[in-house]
Scaffold this motif. Sequence first.
Motif, short mmCIF file in Angstrom:
data_model
loop_
_atom_site.label_atom_id
_atom_site.label_comp_id
_atom_site.label_asym_id
_atom_site.label_seq_id
_atom_site.Cartn_x
_atom_site.Cartn_y
_atom_site.Cartn_z
N ALA A 1 -1.96 6.43 -8.48
CA ALA A 1 -2.76 7.59 -8.05
C ALA A 1 -3.83 7.92 -9.08
O ALA A 1 -4.99 8.14 -8.72
CB ALA A 1 -1.85 8.79 -7.82
N ILE B 1 -6.84 9.95 -7.34
CA ILE B 1 -6.28 10.79 -6.29
C ILE B 1 -6.14 12.20 -6.86
O ILE B 1 -5.37 12.41 -7.81
CB ILE B 1 -4.92 10.27 -5.80
CG1 ILE B 1 -5.01 8.82 -5.32
CG2 ILE B 1 -4.33 11.20 -4.75
CD1 ILE B 1 -5.83 8.59 -4.09
N ALA C 1 -6.53 15.41 3.53
CA ALA C 1 -7.25 14.20 3.13
C ALA C 1 -6.24 13.10 2.82
O ALA C 1 -5.22 13.34 2.17
CB ALA C 1 -8.13 14.48 1.91
N GLN C 2 -6.52 11.91 3.30
CA GLN C 2 -5.57 10.80 3.21
C GLN C 2 -6.23 9.62 2.51
O GLN C 2 -7.38 9.29 2.78
CB GLN C 2 -5.14 10.41 4.62
CG GLN C 2 -4.11 9.32 4.68
CD GLN C 2 -3.59 9.12 6.09
OE1 GLN C 2 -3.24 10.08 6.75
NE2 GLN C 2 -3.55 7.89 6.53
N TYR C 3 -5.47 8.97 1.62
CA TYR C 3 -5.97 7.83 0.85
C TYR C 3 -4.95 6.70 0.91
O TYR C 3 -3.77 6.91 0.60
CB TYR C 3 -6.21 8.21 -0.60
CG TYR C 3 -7.10 9.42 -0.73
CD1 TYR C 3 -8.49 9.29 -0.70
CD2 TYR C 3 -6.56 10.70 -0.82
CE1 TYR C 3 -9.31 10.40 -0.79
CE2 TYR C 3 -7.38 11.82 -0.90
CZ TYR C 3 -8.75 11.66 -0.89
OH TYR C 3 -9.55 12.77 -0.96
N GLU C 4 -5.38 5.52 1.28
CA GLU C 4 -4.53 4.33 1.28
C GLU C 4 -4.89 3.52 0.04
O GLU C 4 -6.04 3.15 -0.15
CB GLU C 4 -4.78 3.52 2.54
CG GLU C 4 -3.78 2.41 2.75
CD GLU C 4 -3.92 1.76 4.10
OE1 GLU C 4 -4.23 0.56 4.13
OE2 GLU C 4 -3.73 2.46 5.12
N VAL C 5 -3.89 3.26 -0.80
CA VAL C 5 -4.12 2.65 -2.10
C VAL C 5 -3.27 1.40 -2.25
O VAL C 5 -2.08 1.42 -1.92
CB VAL C 5 -3.76 3.67 -3.22
CG1 VAL C 5 -3.83 3.04 -4.59
CG2 VAL C 5 -4.65 4.90 -3.15
N ILE D 1 0.32 5.50 0.87
CA ILE D 1 -0.57 6.47 1.50
C ILE D 1 -0.30 7.83 0.86
O ILE D 1 0.82 8.34 0.92
CB ILE D 1 -0.35 6.52 3.02
CG1 ILE D 1 -0.64 5.14 3.62
CG2 ILE D 1 -1.21 7.61 3.65
CD1 ILE D 1 -0.16 4.96 5.03
N TYR D 2 -1.33 8.36 0.22
CA TYR D 2 -1.27 9.67 -0.41
C TYR D 2 -1.98 10.65 0.52
O TYR D 2 -3.10 10.39 0.94
CB TYR D 2 -1.97 9.67 -1.77
CG TYR D 2 -1.35 8.76 -2.80
CD1 TYR D 2 -0.44 9.25 -3.72
CD2 TYR D 2 -1.68 7.41 -2.86
CE1 TYR D 2 0.13 8.43 -4.68
CE2 TYR D 2 -1.12 6.58 -3.81
CZ TYR D 2 -0.22 7.08 -4.71
OH TYR D 2 0.34 6.27 -5.67
N GLU E 1 -3.21 14.59 0.67
CA GLU E 1 -3.39 15.85 -0.04
C GLU E 1 -2.97 17.00 0.86
O GLU E 1 -2.90 16.86 2.09
CB GLU E 1 -4.85 16.02 -0.45
CG GLU E 1 -5.29 15.05 -1.51
CD GLU E 1 -6.74 15.25 -1.93
OE1 GLU E 1 -7.41 16.17 -1.42
OE2 GLU E 1 -7.20 14.48 -2.78
N ASN F 1 -6.67 5.48 -9.17
CA ASN F 1 -7.52 5.58 -7.99
C ASN F 1 -8.10 6.97 -7.78
O ASN F 1 -8.60 7.28 -6.72
CB ASN F 1 -6.74 5.12 -6.76
CG ASN F 1 -6.56 3.62 -6.75
OD1 ASN F 1 -7.45 2.89 -6.37
ND2 ASN F 1 -5.41 3.16 -7.23
N LYS G 1 0.83 -1.20 0.00
CA LYS G 1 0.00 0.00 0.00
C LYS G 1 0.87 1.26 0.00
O LYS G 1 1.97 1.26 0.52
CB LYS G 1 -0.90 0.02 1.23
CG LYS G 1 -1.86 -1.16 1.27
CD LYS G 1 -2.83 -1.03 2.40
CE LYS G 1 -3.75 -2.21 2.50
NZ LYS G 1 -4.46 -2.57 1.32
#
Length: 106
Positions: free
Chosen positions: A28, A33, A12-16, A5-6, A8, A31, A3
């Motif tokens: 990114a 992002i 805001a956090q996104y685990e991909v 973790i992006y 912003e 998904n 995974k």
Amino acid sequence: MPKAIYIEANGAQYEVDVEVGQNFMEAATENMIDGIIGECGGVCSCATCHVYVDPEWLAKLPPVGDMEESMLDMANDPQDNSRLSCQLEMTAELDGIILRLPVSQF
């Protein structure tokens, strides 16, 4: 699957999930992002996939190449930990990497 973790600029956090061998720009954009544009499609001819790599991950990355360094000079607000996400591929060792996005790519 490893995974990334992006995060912003607004927090805001996104685990991909990112396949080993896939670059972080592709992951990114696949998904959706916000903040990673990848205008050139990942051929290192723009800086619209610029990210800030959290410092604890920098030593695990390959060194910046000449072409990437040239493109980073054009990035918005480059820092010592700036990289182009199209030039960084997921490995098992990078599972959990944290990539912060700039306020704007332009």
